[in-house]
Design a protein around this motif. Structure first.
Motif, PDB file in Angstrom:
ATOM      1  N   LEU A  83       0.856  -1.187   0.000  1.00 14.61           N
ATOM      2  CA  LEU A  83       0.000   0.000   0.000  1.00 14.61           C
ATOM      3  C   LEU A  83       0.889   1.233   0.000  1.00 14.61           C
ATOM      4  O   LEU A  83       1.768   1.369   0.859  1.00 14.61           O
ATOM      5  N   ILE A  84       0.675   2.136  -0.966  1.00 12.73           N
ATOM      6  CA  ILE A  84       1.467   3.361  -1.072  1.00 12.73           C
ATOM      7  C   ILE A  84       0.546   4.560  -0.934  1.00 12.73           C
ATOM      8  O   ILE A  84      -0.377   4.738  -1.736  1.00 12.73           O
ATOM      9  N   HIS A  85       0.786   5.373   0.083  1.00 16.91           N
ATOM     10  CA  HIS A  85       0.043   6.617   0.252  1.00 16.91           C
ATOM     11  C   HIS A  85       0.767   7.733  -0.505  1.00 16.91           C
ATOM     12  O   HIS A  85       1.983   7.854  -0.449  1.00 16.91           O
ATOM     13  N   GLY A  86      -0.006   8.565  -1.193  1.00 13.50           N
ATOM     14  CA  GLY A  86       0.602   9.594  -2.027  1.00 13.50           C
ATOM     15  C   GLY A  86       1.194   8.994  -3.288  1.00 13.50           C
ATOM     16  O   GLY A  86       2.206   9.480  -3.806  1.00 13.50           O
ATOM     17  N   ALA A  87       0.535   7.973  -3.801  1.00 11.26           N
ATOM     18  CA  ALA A  87       1.113   7.183  -4.891  1.00 11.26           C
ATOM     19  C   ALA A  87       1.151   7.915  -6.221  1.00 11.26           C
ATOM     20  O   ALA A  87       1.869   7.493  -7.135  1.00 11.26           O
TER      21      ALA A  87
ATOM     22  N   GLY B   8       5.917   8.616  -5.155  1.00  9.12           N
ATOM     23  CA  GLY B   8       4.939   7.535  -5.204  1.00  9.12           C
ATOM     24  C   GLY B   8       4.847   6.884  -6.564  1.00  9.12           C
ATOM     25  O   GLY B   8       4.771   5.650  -6.673  1.00  9.12           O
ATOM     26  N   THR B   9       4.869   7.686  -7.620  1.00  2.64           N
ATOM     27  CA  THR B   9       4.778   7.144  -8.980  1.00  2.64           C
ATOM     28  C   THR B   9       5.931   6.185  -9.269  1.00  2.64           C
ATOM     29  O   THR B   9       5.737   5.114  -9.866  1.00  2.64           O
ATOM     30  N   LEU B  10       7.133   6.550  -8.840  1.00  4.24           N
ATOM     31  CA  LEU B  10       8.275   5.667  -9.063  1.00  4.24           C
ATOM     32  C   LEU B  10       8.215   4.456  -8.150  1.00  4.24           C
ATOM     33  O   LEU B  10       8.578   3.339  -8.561  1.00  4.24           O
ATOM     34  N   ALA B  11       7.753   4.624  -6.907  1.00  7.70           N
ATOM     35  CA  ALA B  11       7.622   3.479  -6.009  1.00  7.70           C
ATOM     36  C   ALA B  11       6.634   2.460  -6.570  1.00  7.70           C
ATOM     37  O   ALA B  11       6.857   1.246  -6.469  1.00  7.70           O
ATOM     38  N   VAL B  12       5.535   2.946  -7.151  1.00  8.53           N
ATOM     39  CA  VAL B  12       4.577   2.038  -7.790  1.00  8.53           C
ATOM     40  C   VAL B  12       5.273   1.221  -8.876  1.00  8.53           C
ATOM     41  O   VAL B  12       5.150  -0.011  -8.944  1.00  8.53           O
TER      42      VAL B  12
ATOM     43  N   LEU C 249      -0.822   3.069 -14.446  1.00  9.17           N
ATOM     44  CA  LEU C 249       0.462   2.464 -14.096  1.00  9.17           C
ATOM     45  C   LEU C 249       0.344   0.971 -13.818  1.00  9.17           C
ATOM     46  O   LEU C 249       1.334   0.249 -13.860  1.00  9.17           O
ATOM     47  N   GLY C 250      -0.873   0.514 -13.492  1.00 10.95           N
ATOM     48  CA  GLY C 250      -1.070  -0.895 -13.167  1.00 10.95           C
ATOM     49  C   GLY C 250      -1.364  -1.154 -11.711  1.00 10.95           C
ATOM     50  O   GLY C 250      -1.382  -2.311 -11.268  1.00 10.95           O
ATOM     51  N   ALA C 251      -1.617  -0.088 -10.931  1.00 13.37           N
ATOM     52  CA  ALA C 251      -1.949  -0.237  -9.513  1.00 13.37           C
ATOM     53  C   ALA C 251      -3.461  -0.191  -9.326  1.00 13.37           C
ATOM     54  O   ALA C 251      -4.184   0.417 -10.110  1.00 13.37           O
TER      55      ALA C 251
ATOM     56  N   THR D  12       7.170   5.682 -16.546  1.00 15.96           N
ATOM     57  CA  THR D  12       6.220   6.784 -16.674  1.00 15.96           C
ATOM     58  C   THR D  12       6.602   7.876 -15.693  1.00 15.96           C
ATOM     59  O   THR D  12       6.817   7.600 -14.506  1.00 15.96           O
ATOM     60  N   GLN D  13       6.719   9.094 -16.160  1.00 19.16           N
ATOM     61  CA  GLN D  13       6.969  10.224 -15.276  1.00 19.16           C
ATOM     62  C   GLN D  13       6.301  11.458 -15.870  1.00 19.16           C
ATOM     63  O   GLN D  13       5.967  11.499 -17.061  1.00 19.16           O
ATOM     64  N   ARG D  14       6.083  12.446 -15.000  1.00 21.79           N
ATOM     65  CA  ARG D  14       5.376  13.650 -15.422  1.00 21.79           C
ATOM     66  C   ARG D  14       6.201  14.882 -15.066  1.00 21.79           C
ATOM     67  O   ARG D  14       6.810  14.941 -13.996  1.00 21.79           O
ATOM     68  N   ILE D  15       6.207  15.843 -15.973  1.00 23.97           N
ATOM     69  CA  ILE D  15       6.862  17.127 -15.743  1.00 23.97           C
ATOM     70  C   ILE D  15       5.788  18.206 -15.739  1.00 23.97           C
ATOM     71  O   ILE D  15       4.953  18.263 -16.642  1.00 23.97           O
ATOM     72  N   HIS D  16       5.809  19.036 -14.711  1.00 27.11           N
ATOM     73  CA  HIS D  16       4.790  20.086 -14.605  1.00 27.11           C
ATOM     74  C   HIS D  16       5.102  21.246 -15.531  1.00 27.11           C
ATOM     75  O   HIS D  16       4.214  21.732 -16.247  1.00 27.11           O
ATOM     76  N   GLN D  17       6.368  21.694 -15.530  1.00 27.09           N
ATOM     77  CA  GLN D  17       6.720  22.879 -16.325  1.00 27.09           C
ATOM     78  C   GLN D  17       8.236  22.976 -16.426  1.00 27.09           C
ATOM     79  O   GLN D  17       8.956  22.576 -15.511  1.00 27.09           O
TER      80      GLN D  17
END
Length: 307
Positions: A146-150, A155-159, A184-186, A275-280
């Protein structure tokens, strides 16, 4: 040599960040000098600049922030053989709000083929925290994590790391993050009242391990779901960890897992599963604006600064 940089000479609002020139010495043993093409804004940068950490981490002012980078090796120390000048690298370093920065070679790795500088720069800090947490929890194939703040950066990388190990992942997030986690598959559910019941609906027998990246007062429910405080770890809430008898991991020193984390994200990238995300992406000259954006919150990825 000298390089342009952004520094603060006193604690305060983002407006204390100002252009400056700094000396960048030649790399010593085990070091390389990097021409920085991208760095990032991390929560610790904001806390250091505001003075919130001054009692715990006093700084020599003026101070150049920055914790991670992507760029090219410009010069290597006398004993560094595996990172030749010109090599594109990413990793952890200090004082990266600058055109050049020194870094320990063992905390760098070649940028995977096909990855650009902004995406590479966004990885080291979050990847190290995520990888370290999974190692300290000893997450293994077949377990339910279980990952909080996933849906956040760590969190995204931990998933992704946990799924690559063969674990089953349940992630908690805000309503806007649920689709991201399921992609992501979670399995995913939202925060708030009734959290434990919603997790039990997804894992009727409870979970094996819990990682908290959120600091959102979830440790009591986490212990109840895992059945043992030893199977719960937080990266975000040291005071609550002490109160509930669970582990807190802050990294640094002998606990640093940067090299392993960079290898792990490189493997995900090479397998086309990262998978990763860039805000700006903003120019380094707009570091103050970047800090204001970060402090406003509601980011969907890292803010990148490009010198």
């Amino acid at each position: 040599m000298h390089t342009d940089a952004i520094a603060f000479a006193g604690y305060g609002t983002p407006d204390v960040l100002e252009p400056t020139a700094i000396d960048v010495p030649d790399p010593g043993p085990g070091q390389v000098r990097i021409r920085v093409h991208a760095t990032t804004v991390n929560p610790l940068d904001l806390k250091l600049r505001s003075g919130a950490m001054a009692a715990f981490m006093p700084l020599n002012l003026p101070y150049v922030p920055g914790l991670e980078l992507a760029g090219n090796v410009e010069a290597s120390g006398p004993d560094v053989r595996h990172l030749a000048p010109g090599t594109a690298v990413f990793g952890a370093a200090s004082h990266t709000y600058a055109g050049f920065a020194l870094a320990d070679a063992h905390r760098l790795a070649p940028i995977p083929q096909g990855m650009d500088y902004p995406h590479a720069a966004a990885l080291p800090v979050a990847a190290e925290a995520a990888w370290r947490a999974l190692e300290e929890l000893d997450v293994d194939a077949g377990q339910i994590l279980l990952i909080h703040g996933a849906a956040g950066g760590v969190g995204t990388l931990a998933v992704q790391f946990a799924l690559a190990r063969g674990a089953r992942v349940i992630g908690t997030a805000s309503a806007t993050g649920i689709a991201h986690l399921t992609a992501l598959g979670a399995a995913a559910t939202t925060y708030g009242t009734g959290l434990a019941e919603r997790v039990r609906a997804l894992a009727p027998s409870g979970v094996d391990k819990v990682l908290d990246t959120s600091g959102a007062d979830v440790l009591h429910d986490s212990i109840e779901l895992a059945g043992n405080p030893d199977d719960v770890l937080t990266l975000a809430d040291p005071m609550a960890a002490q109160a509930h008898g669970v582990r807190f991991s802050s990294g640094g020193g002998a606990g640093d897992r940067t090299a392993d984390a960079l290898a792990a994200v490189s493997t995900l990238h090479d397998n086309a599963t990262l998978t990763q995300r860039i805000h700006q992406v903003l120019p380094l000259s707009q570091a103050a604006r970047a800090h204001r954006i970060a402090e406003a919150g509601h980011l969907d990825g890292k803010i990148i600064l490009a010198p």
